[in-house]
Write an enzyme that holds these catalytic residues in place. Structure first.
Site, PDB file in Angstrom:
ATOM      1  N   ASP A  28      15.640 -48.095 -35.172  1.00 30.74           N
ATOM      2  CA  ASP A  28      16.683 -48.644 -34.302  1.00 30.74           C
ATOM      3  C   ASP A  28      16.549 -48.108 -32.876  1.00 30.74           C
ATOM      4  O   ASP A  28      16.117 -46.973 -32.660  1.00 30.74           O
ATOM      5  CB  ASP A  28      18.054 -48.274 -34.866  1.00 30.74           C
ATOM      6  CG  ASP A  28      19.183 -49.038 -34.198  1.00 30.74           C
ATOM      7  OD1 ASP A  28      18.925 -50.144 -33.691  1.00 30.74           O
ATOM      8  OD2 ASP A  28      20.311 -48.522 -34.183  1.00 30.74           O
ATOM      9  N   ASN A  76      19.374 -60.068 -38.460  1.00 29.69           N
ATOM     10  CA  ASN A  76      18.679 -60.305 -37.186  1.00 29.69           C
ATOM     11  C   ASN A  76      18.442 -61.782 -36.904  1.00 29.69           C
ATOM     12  O   ASN A  76      18.137 -62.161 -35.765  1.00 29.69           O
ATOM     13  CB  ASN A  76      17.331 -59.566 -37.156  1.00 29.69           C
ATOM     14  CG  ASN A  76      17.474 -58.064 -37.035  1.00 29.69           C
ATOM     15  OD1 ASN A  76      16.595 -57.309 -37.434  1.00 29.69           O
ATOM     16  ND2 ASN A  76      18.591 -57.603 -36.473  1.00 29.69           N
TER      17      ASN A  76
END
Length: 251
Positions: A28, A76
């Site tokens: 991340d 996503n």
């Protein structure tokens, strides 16, 4: 120089103790890393892919046999079309490059793509199939790349497969157990450590089943900034946790 000496001492300390067999990483912070430097988001993902290569090398060197990285989640898909297109093109390029990487073949790394593959563009699926076929016979190290992945979806699909066996008469309902569900997951090897970068403290629907009651380590850097020292610290922290658990069991 001081940092390098510290890294060597830390590695020496870590290698004296039990090492994890399977490390999973939520990579991340790529976009925030790019924004911090005034770069477009795709550059953050590019630098993030290079960092993943380095971390795989570090795992070779330390003898960690399985690495799973979270490259693209089912959530996503909500991102804008341009960003998804850039990400998929990068993933395709990197998968084809992995298939030809001498280090992959020298170290006999089996590469697997885990996730809901049917959601991916055809050109990504072609690259995924290519690298998997090129490395399918390898058995020294394992690299799992989670793409179009969601842990809840993985568990639901595993349950569905088991129920199909029940309906087909292959299995009786009363025979269903945890092992049977595990055998139908994308990845059934338990995780020792989940590492998350990016200054967030959550697991984001990643390897829920495999990491149950396991160790999570949250690292306060963006993924492209992740260092070998950070990996060693995560392992040392896990080792201390294992020691505490053993002490408690023996008490």
């Amino acid at each position: 120089m001081i940092r390098k000496i510290y890294e060597l001492l830390l590695e020496r300390e870590v290698k004296k103790k039990r090492l994890p067999n399977h490390i999973a990483i939520i990579m991340d912070g790529n976009r925030r890393y790019a924004r911090k430097r005034g770069l477009p988001p795709q550059m953050g993902h590019f630098f993030g892919s290079k960092k993943a290569e380095k971390v795989l090398e570090w795992c070779y060197e330390l003898g960690i046999k399985t690495l799973t990285v979270f490259a693209f989640s089912t959530e996503n898909f909500k991102r804008n079309e341009e960003e998804k297109r850039n990400l998929f093109q990068l993933i395709r390029r990197e998968l084809f490059r992995l298939a030809e990487d001498k280090r992959i073949h020298r170290n006999r790394v089996k590469v697997r793509i885990i996730g809901k593959k049917e959601l991916l563009p055809k050109y990504v699926l072609e690259a995924a199939s290519f690298v998997e076929k090129r490395t399918k016979e390898y058995d020294n190290f394992r690299l799992n790349i989670a793409i179009a992945y969601g842990a809840r979806q993985e568990i639901a699909e595993a349950v569905r497969k088991v129920l199909e066996k029940v309906l087909n008469g292959e299995v009786k309902a009363e025979e269903i157990d945890l092992k049977m569900i595990e055998e139908n997951l994308y990845e059934n090897m338990p995780v020792d450590i989940i590492i998350r970068t990016g200054k967030e403290m959550r697991l984001s629907n990643f390897l829920i089943w495999q990491s149950a009651s396991k160790y999570a380590y949250f690292c306060d850097v963006y993924w492209p900034e992740f260092r070998r020292i950070d990996l060693l610290r995560a392992i040392r922290s896990w080792q201390k946790r294992v020691e505490r658990w053993l002490d408690g069991r023996q008490a």
